[in-house]
Design a protein around this motif. Structure first.
Motif, PDB file in Angstrom:
ATOM      1  N   SER A  59       0.733  -1.242  -0.059  1.00  0.00           N
ATOM      2  CA  SER A  59       0.001   0.031   0.018  1.00  0.00           C
ATOM      3  C   SER A  59       1.021   1.143  -0.086  1.00  0.00           C
ATOM      4  CB  SER A  59      -0.931  -0.211   1.272  1.00  0.00           C
ATOM      5  OG  SER A  59      -0.076   0.106   2.475  1.00  0.00           O
ATOM      6  N   ASP A  60       0.381   2.239  -0.621  1.00  0.00           N
ATOM      7  CA  ASP A  60       1.015   3.597  -0.373  1.00  0.00           C
ATOM      8  C   ASP A  60       0.080   4.814  -0.765  1.00  0.00           C
ATOM      9  OD1 ASP A  60       0.584   3.309  -3.025  1.00  0.00           O
ATOM     10  OD2 ASP A  60       2.411   3.568  -4.078  1.00  0.00           O
ATOM     11  N   THR A  61       0.709   6.068  -0.600  1.00  0.00           N
ATOM     12  CA  THR A  61      -0.297   6.979  -1.048  1.00  0.00           C
ATOM     13  C   THR A  61       0.431   7.929  -1.977  1.00  0.00           C
ATOM     14  OG1 THR A  61       0.729   8.427   0.785  1.00  0.00           O
ATOM     15  CG2 THR A  61      -1.005   7.159   1.558  1.00  0.00           C
ATOM     16  N   TYR A  62      -0.367   8.936  -2.642  1.00  0.00           N
ATOM     17  CA  TYR A  62       0.268   9.861  -3.738  1.00  0.00           C
ATOM     18  C   TYR A  62      -0.817  10.999  -3.811  1.00  0.00           C
ATOM     19  CZ  TYR A  62      -3.562   7.423  -6.226  1.00  0.00           C
ATOM     20  OH  TYR A  62      -4.798   7.077  -6.728  1.00  0.00           O
ATOM     21  N   GLU A  63      -0.274  11.991  -4.142  1.00  0.00           N
ATOM     22  CA  GLU A  63      -1.036  13.345  -4.070  1.00  0.00           C
ATOM     23  C   GLU A  63      -1.682  13.463  -5.630  1.00  0.00           C
ATOM     24  OE1 GLU A  63      -0.544  17.907  -3.555  1.00  0.00           O
ATOM     25  OE2 GLU A  63       0.320  16.610  -2.133  1.00  0.00           O
ATOM     26  N   GLN A  64      -2.776  13.508  -5.800  1.00  0.00           N
ATOM     27  CA  GLN A  64      -3.668  13.865  -7.205  1.00  0.00           C
ATOM     28  C   GLN A  64      -4.609  15.044  -6.706  1.00  0.00           C
ATOM     29  OE1 GLN A  64      -4.937  10.289  -8.822  1.00  0.00           O
ATOM     30  NE2 GLN A  64      -6.612  11.371  -9.924  1.00  0.00           N
ATOM     31  N   ASP A  65      -4.669  15.838  -7.661  1.00  0.00           N
ATOM     32  CA  ASP A  65      -5.746  16.982  -7.504  1.00  0.00           C
ATOM     33  C   ASP A  65      -5.817  17.685  -6.058  1.00  0.00           C
ATOM     34  OD1 ASP A  65      -6.494  16.625 -10.279  1.00  0.00           O
ATOM     35  OD2 ASP A  65      -7.881  14.919  -9.519  1.00  0.00           O
ATOM     36  N   ASN A  66      -4.532  17.878  -5.620  1.00  0.00           N
ATOM     37  CA  ASN A  66      -4.405  18.551  -4.393  1.00  0.00           C
ATOM     38  C   ASN A  66      -5.087  17.768  -3.188  1.00  0.00           C
ATOM     39  OD1 ASN A  66      -2.741  20.651  -5.263  1.00  0.00           O
ATOM     40  ND2 ASN A  66      -4.715  21.660  -6.046  1.00  0.00           N
ATOM     41  N   GLU A  67      -5.379  16.410  -3.335  1.00  0.00           N
ATOM     42  CA  GLU A  67      -5.794  15.556  -2.354  1.00  0.00           C
ATOM     43  C   GLU A  67      -4.818  14.296  -2.295  1.00  0.00           C
ATOM     44  OE1 GLU A  67     -10.120  15.386  -1.630  1.00  0.00           O
ATOM     45  OE2 GLU A  67     -10.022  14.974  -3.698  1.00  0.00           O
ATOM     46  N   LEU A  68      -4.830  13.887  -0.968  1.00  0.00           N
ATOM     47  CA  LEU A  68      -3.777  12.648  -0.616  1.00  0.00           C
ATOM     48  C   LEU A  68      -4.767  11.336  -1.142  1.00  0.00           C
ATOM     49  CD1 LEU A  68      -1.075  11.738  -0.046  1.00  0.00           C
ATOM     50  CD2 LEU A  68      -1.949  11.694   2.275  1.00  0.00           C
TER      51      LEU A  68
END
Length: 177
Positions: free
Chosen positions: A128-137
């Protein structure tokens, strides 16, 4: 062939990520006459994590158990080992890949893994991981699941659909073996 002919050992090494660690560890395994039958590497922050499943005869496994702590200290690694045995896949109807994505929210992974545990499904791997897209995590998670033979697959799918709706995640569940 004796019961001691094919022993297995899980080896874990954790330390600061730098070039050459994999080479050093795999050379140690080779020098001890063991075979790497499965392995995973992950970089988490600045830390390197290497997990290997080794096989070999009793003497080869013992050599790894005795030489790894010294090599680990030389390389600045925290190492752990545990003997194990072969995993039987006879109790499963198949392996499935579950991928889900959505806006990052605390507790999502916990709720998904609780659902899986309540259905007696075995998690073979998880990333699992996180990423920023459209100013949201956002979060993404990929799990490999071994479904037990007694599971009602259609019911499992319907219940997971309801959970994914509650958690506001998109998912794909597909058979891989």
């Amino acid at each position: 062939m004796t019961a001691f002919a094919n022993q297995q050992l899980v080896l874990t090494a954790i330390g600061e990520d730098r070039s050459g660690i994999v080479s050093e560890l795999t050379q140690l395994v080779s020098d001890c006459n063991c075979n790497i039958i499965d392995s995973r590497i992950a970089i988490l922050g600045r830390e390197f994590t290497f997990i290997m499943l080794l096989s070999g005869d009793m003497a080869a496994i013992s050599r790894v158990e005795h030489t790894l702590p010294i090599k680990g200290m030389e390389l600045g690694l925290l190492t752990m080992m545990k003997r194990t045995s072969s995993h039987s896949e006879d109790d499963y109807i198949g392996a499935y890949n579950l991928e889900y994505t959505g806006i990052d929210a605390p507790g999502t992974l916990s709720k998904v893994t609780r659902f899986i545990a309540e259905h007696n499904v075995s998690i073979a791997s998880l990333k699992s991981d996180t990423y920023e897209q459209d100013n949201e995590l956002h979060m993404r998670c990929e799990l490999e699941l071994n479904l037990p033979s007694q599971i009602d697959l259609d019911d499992f799918k319907v219940q997971f659909e309801a959970l994914s709706s509650t958690l506001n995640v998109d998912y794909i569940l597909r058979r891989i073996r």
